[in-house]
Motif scaffolding. Structure first.
Motif, short mmCIF file in Angstrom:
data_model
loop_
_atom_site.label_atom_id
_atom_site.label_comp_id
_atom_site.label_asym_id
_atom_site.label_seq_id
_atom_site.Cartn_x
_atom_site.Cartn_y
_atom_site.Cartn_z
N SER A 193 0.83 -0.89 -0.43
CA SER A 193 0.38 -0.19 -0.05
C SER A 193 1.38 1.13 -0.23
O SER A 193 2.15 1.30 0.10
N PRO A 194 0.40 2.67 -0.50
CA PRO A 194 1.08 3.46 -0.16
C PRO A 194 1.47 4.01 0.94
O PRO A 194 2.79 4.27 1.28
N GLY A 195 1.30 3.67 1.50
CA GLY A 195 1.53 4.27 3.13
C GLY A 195 2.17 2.98 3.76
O GLY A 195 3.56 3.71 4.37
N ARG A 196 2.33 2.15 3.60
CA ARG A 196 3.43 1.18 4.00
C ARG A 196 4.55 1.32 3.31
O ARG A 196 5.57 0.86 4.13
N LEU A 197 4.21 1.93 2.01
CA LEU A 197 6.10 1.72 1.37
C LEU A 197 6.32 2.98 1.67
O LEU A 197 7.50 2.97 2.11
N MET A 198 6.09 3.80 1.90
CA MET A 198 6.28 5.41 2.54
C MET A 198 6.57 5.39 3.95
O MET A 198 8.38 5.63 4.38
N HIS A 199 6.06 3.88 4.67
CA HIS A 199 6.56 4.23 5.63
C HIS A 199 8.07 3.34 6.19
O HIS A 199 8.90 3.43 6.59
N ALA A 200 7.77 2.23 5.06
CA ALA A 200 9.30 1.09 4.68
C ALA A 200 10.65 1.92 4.53
O ALA A 200 11.52 2.00 4.31
N PHE A 201 9.82 2.92 3.32
CA PHE A 201 11.26 3.30 2.80
C PHE A 201 12.35 4.58 3.46
O PHE A 201 12.81 4.24 3.26
N THR A 202 11.27 5.18 4.24
CA THR A 202 11.23 6.21 5.39
C THR A 202 12.62 5.21 6.91
O THR A 202 13.47 5.71 6.62
N GLU A 203 12.02 4.45 6.77
CA GLU A 203 13.08 2.97 7.88
C GLU A 203 13.88 2.79 7.15
O GLU A 203 15.01 2.71 8.19
N SER A 204 13.75 2.24 5.70
CA SER A 204 14.89 1.58 5.48
C SER A 204 16.36 3.22 5.07
O SER A 204 17.04 2.67 5.00
N ILE A 205 16.22 3.57 4.37
CA ILE A 205 17.23 5.19 3.68
C ILE A 205 16.79 5.76 4.67
O ILE A 205 18.30 6.03 4.20
N GLY A 206 15.81 6.20 5.67
CA GLY A 206 16.27 7.26 6.55
C GLY A 206 15.87 8.38 5.65
O GLY A 206 16.43 9.71 6.03
N LEU A 207 15.46 9.04 4.48
CA LEU A 207 15.03 9.81 4.19
C LEU A 207 14.36 9.14 4.18
O LEU A 207 13.33 8.02 2.51
N PRO A 208 12.68 10.41 3.12
CA PRO A 208 11.49 10.00 2.65
C PRO A 208 11.40 9.85 1.32
O PRO A 208 12.28 10.55 0.49
N LEU A 209 10.20 9.36 0.54
CA LEU A 209 10.89 8.94 -0.81
C LEU A 209 10.67 10.18 -1.34
O LEU A 209 11.26 10.73 -2.65
N ARG A 210 9.87 11.14 -1.38
CA ARG A 210 10.32 13.01 -1.93
C ARG A 210 11.29 13.07 -2.06
O ARG A 210 12.19 13.65 -3.43
N PRO A 211 12.22 13.70 -1.43
CA PRO A 211 13.00 14.26 -1.54
C PRO A 211 14.12 13.01 -1.94
O PRO A 211 15.26 13.68 -2.62
N TYR A 212 14.51 11.87 -1.91
CA TYR A 212 15.11 10.80 -2.58
C TYR A 212 15.29 10.97 -4.03
O TYR A 212 15.79 10.81 -4.25
#
Length: 230
Positions: free
Chosen positions: A145-164
């Motif tokens: 889900s978009p919400g789950r991906l957003m959370h997992a991306f920030t937790e994994s990378i240390g940066l939200p998807l949009r600034p990445y």
């Protein structure tokens, strides 16, 4: 945030209307007007996202608009910095080393990357310029889900998807410009709407115009997105 190392001699740095100072290197806080004179010098210029773990640690350690580096600190970081490798998997380890050398405090252990996030990173690096890289589209491709991906991306990378994504686009544009590509072609190759859009983004995020990179053949430029590479 800008980290600049004078690889073959000191730099001249001035903040606002303050006097010029000579430094072996300098870390500049976000949104700080400053001048840097590196004429005749080879420099390593690293851009750090203040929203990343490394950026947040360094920002917390700043006691003023800039933090000068000693010659010993500059030499330690320069000795371990190979720009061609900093842009790859070793980049994250080097930026964590910056935190250590500058005494900015301990960072948490390196994050493990969620398998679906690892797949998203591969998709982003393979995606042609201008293709849909929205959260909804990426989430559908990796079956989250978009919400789950957003959370997992920030937790994994240390940066939200949009600034990445913004840093990824800037990196592609900078590499194209330094290689000699015309600005309009570089903007298109990196996925910007046009060269004006690219110029606005460069000035907002890097504090410089894309044309300023034309002289970067005498320097070494790295954009650190604050993310682990895979």
């Amino acid at each position: 945030m800008h980290l600049v190392l004078g690889l073959d001699g000191p730099l001249r740095v001035r903040v606002a209307d303050a006097p010029w100072v000579h430094l072996a290197g300098v870390l500049t806080a976000p949104d700080v007007p400053h001048c840097l004179d590196a004429e005749g010098r080879e420099v390593l210029l690293v851009f750090l996202d203040p929203e990343s773990e490394v950026g947040a640690s360094l920002a917390a350690a700043l006691t003023g608009p800039i933090r000068g580096l000693s010659a010993a600190e500059r030499d330690t970081l320069a000795r371990e910095a190979d720009p061609s490798r900093l842009m790859g998997p070793e980049g994250a380890a080097w930026t964590r080393r910056v935190v250590e050398v500058l005494g900015a405090g301990a960072l948490p252990p390196s994050r493990s990357i969620h398998p679906r996030v690892r797949r998203v990173l591969r998709l982003l690096h393979e995606l042609p310029p201008g293709q849909d890289a929205s959260l909804a589209t990426l989430a559908a491709q990796v079956r989250l889900s978009p919400g789950r991906l957003m959370h997992a991306f920030t937790e994994s990378i240390g940066l939200p998807l949009r600034p990445y994504l913004a840093w990824l686009r800037l990196q592609r544009a900078a590499a194209a410009i330094v290689s000699g590509m015309p600005l309009g072609d570089a903007a298109q190759a990196a996925g910007f709407a046009d060269s004006a859009h690219m110029s606005r983004t460069f000035r907002r995020m890097l504090g410089m115009s894309p044309s300023a990179l034309r002289g970067a053949h005498r320097s070494q430029l790295v954009q650190d997105r604050g993310a682990r590479r895979v």
